[in-house]
Design an enzyme around this catalytic site. Structure first.
Site, mmCIF file in Angstrom:
data_model
loop_
_atom_site.group_PDB
_atom_site.id
_atom_site.type_symbol
_atom_site.label_atom_id
_atom_site.label_comp_id
_atom_site.label_asym_id
_atom_site.label_seq_id
_atom_site.Cartn_x
_atom_site.Cartn_y
_atom_site.Cartn_z
ATOM 1 N N HIS A 51 -9.488 1.505 5.106
ATOM 2 C CA HIS A 51 -8.240 1.728 5.702
ATOM 3 C C HIS A 51 -8.496 2.813 6.856
ATOM 4 O O HIS A 51 -9.166 3.511 6.888
ATOM 5 C CB HIS A 51 -7.139 2.312 4.960
ATOM 6 C CG HIS A 51 -5.927 2.326 5.185
ATOM 7 N ND1 HIS A 51 -5.245 3.067 6.234
ATOM 8 C CD2 HIS A 51 -4.766 1.350 5.014
ATOM 9 C CE1 HIS A 51 -4.097 2.805 6.389
ATOM 10 N NE2 HIS A 51 -3.694 1.591 5.926
ATOM 11 N N LYS A 86 0.068 4.101 -0.223
ATOM 12 C CA LYS A 86 -0.638 5.452 0.337
ATOM 13 C C LYS A 86 -0.198 6.796 -0.629
ATOM 14 O O LYS A 86 -0.165 6.390 -1.832
ATOM 15 C CB LYS A 86 0.063 5.558 1.620
ATOM 16 C CG LYS A 86 -0.233 4.489 2.538
ATOM 17 C CD LYS A 86 -0.002 4.572 3.970
ATOM 18 C CE LYS A 86 -0.214 3.195 4.761
ATOM 19 N NZ LYS A 86 0.165 3.407 6.209
ATOM 20 N N SER A 112 3.359 -2.321 10.019
ATOM 21 C CA SER A 112 5.041 -2.344 10.205
ATOM 22 C C SER A 112 5.458 -3.595 9.936
ATOM 23 O O SER A 112 6.591 -4.136 10.317
ATOM 24 C CB SER A 112 5.361 -2.087 11.779
ATOM 25 O OG SER A 112 4.943 -0.678 12.001
ATOM 26 N N ASN A 154 0.813 -1.089 -0.170
ATOM 27 C CA ASN A 154 -0.006 -0.212 -0.150
ATOM 28 C C ASN A 154 1.007 1.239 -0.002
ATOM 29 O O ASN A 154 1.387 1.553 0.993
ATOM 30 C CB ASN A 154 -0.843 0.099 1.312
ATOM 31 C CG ASN A 154 -1.754 1.325 1.342
ATOM 32 O OD1 ASN A 154 -1.785 2.124 0.401
ATOM 33 N ND2 ASN A 154 -2.431 1.194 2.676
ATOM 34 N N GLU A 213 -6.702 5.165 7.865
ATOM 35 C CA GLU A 213 -6.558 6.426 7.463
ATOM 36 C C GLU A 213 -7.623 7.091 6.816
ATOM 37 O O GLU A 213 -7.801 8.048 7.056
ATOM 38 C CB GLU A 213 -5.038 6.451 6.693
ATOM 39 C CG GLU A 213 -3.847 6.311 7.585
ATOM 40 C CD GLU A 213 -2.800 5.705 6.623
ATOM 41 O OE1 GLU A 213 -2.914 5.664 5.500
ATOM 42 O OE2 GLU A 213 -1.945 5.275 7.360
ATOM 43 N N GLY A 243 2.730 2.268 10.681
ATOM 44 C CA GLY A 243 3.522 3.015 10.353
ATOM 45 C C GLY A 243 4.242 3.765 11.475
ATOM 46 O O GLY A 243 5.184 4.973 11.573
ATOM 47 N N GLU A 260 -5.512 -4.617 10.646
ATOM 48 C CA GLU A 260 -4.355 -3.396 10.917
ATOM 49 C C GLU A 260 -4.716 -2.879 12.163
ATOM 50 O O GLU A 260 -5.428 -1.741 12.196
ATOM 51 C CB GLU A 260 -4.265 -2.550 9.780
ATOM 52 C CG GLU A 260 -3.967 -3.282 8.440
ATOM 53 C CD GLU A 260 -3.651 -2.501 7.515
ATOM 54 O OE1 GLU A 260 -2.575 -2.601 6.897
ATOM 55 O OE2 GLU A 260 -4.252 -1.092 7.256
#
Ligand code: PGA
Length: 255
Positions: A94, A12, A212, A10, A96, A172, A166
């Site tokens: 996701h 991003k 991660s 991904n 985010e 991250g 996730e």
């Protein structure tokens, strides 16, 4: 059980035309694993380029789509467009998108319906925050996300569904969930899906861990029984580490 390991990168909001070209040309000389399902979710403006330059065995995914098929939604990307470009699927829900764009479970449910109606795979993300984990609410929270986003699907849609667990605290941050934590939650998610759709359908589901994942921890994570690979952010940006992750999965597939 015979589920195929998946490694889906991904990107991003990273990469530009030049670095995207560099990524694919670095991959060009590689002997790509055929036993592993490889994918990259690229930013919308890089999808076409990626589709032209990626190895045959690598699938390209969108990072989001709108719930409507078309219309006056400036700045949005439709599932139909992703499909017509040649994308295999789209990442939906996701954390985010949930956090910065206020996407709700109900909206994500609608987006999954739209994506699957266009024959796209939906890579559905779920996972708890650090506060929820500390309060011991991670299982109940993820259950509620899944109930609200996935329980309304038709059983046939499950064939186009991939779930990515996730935990937000591991995305991250460099802090990975332990392999045991990843396994516990992926097994839990499989059971939640079994309670609604039956054990057989749940056993066939691809459930990934994300947060991660990198070459140094992928072997342990991907070797867990209920973890069918990874959704990988930072470590998918460089061709070298992406290929290393594929090789780790390939080795596990042949074990
Ligand atoms: P990360 O991102 O691998 O950089 O933690 C994972 C993701 O957000 O999908």
């Amino acid at each position: 059980m015979g589920r195929q390991l998946h490694v889906i990168g991904n990107w991003k909001m990273n990469h530009d035309v030049q670095s995207c070209t560099d990524f694919w040309s670095e991959l060009d000389g590689e002997d790509m694993p055929t036993t592993v399902a490889a994918g990259i979710a690229a930013p919308a403006p890089l999808l076409s380029d990626s589709l032209h330059k990626c190895p045959f065995s690598t699938k390209i995914y969108g990072q989001n789509c709108h719930q409507a098929l078309s219309g006056a939604y400036t700045g949005e990307t439709s599932a139909a467009l992703l499909q017509s470009l040649g994308c295999a699927g789209v990442v939906l829900g996701h954390s985010e998108r949930r956090q910065y764009f206020n996407e709700s479970d109900a909206l994500i449910h609608d987006k999954i319906n739209t994506a699957t109606s266009q024959n796209l795979q939906a890579v559905y993300c779920c996972g708890e925050s650090l506060e929820q984990r500390k309060a011991g609410e991670h299982k109940s929270f993820v259950r509620s996300q899944i109930e609200n986003s996935l329980f309304g699907l038709e059983p046939a849609q499950l064939q186009q569904l991939i779930i990515a667990y996730e935990p937000i605290w591991a995305i991250g941050t460099g802090e990975t969930a332990s392999a045991a934590q990843a396994e516990e939650m992926c097994a839990e998610i499989r059971q939640i899906m079994a309670s609604k759709f039956g054990q057989g359908a749940a056993d066939d589901l691809i459930i990934l861990y994300g947060g991660s994942v990198k070459p140094s921890n992928a072997h342990e994570i991907f070797s867990q029984e209920n973890v069918d690979g990874g959704l990988v952010g930072g470590a998918s940006l460089k061709a070298e580490s992406f290929v290393t992750l594929l090789r780790i999965a390939e080795e596990l597939m042949s074990a």
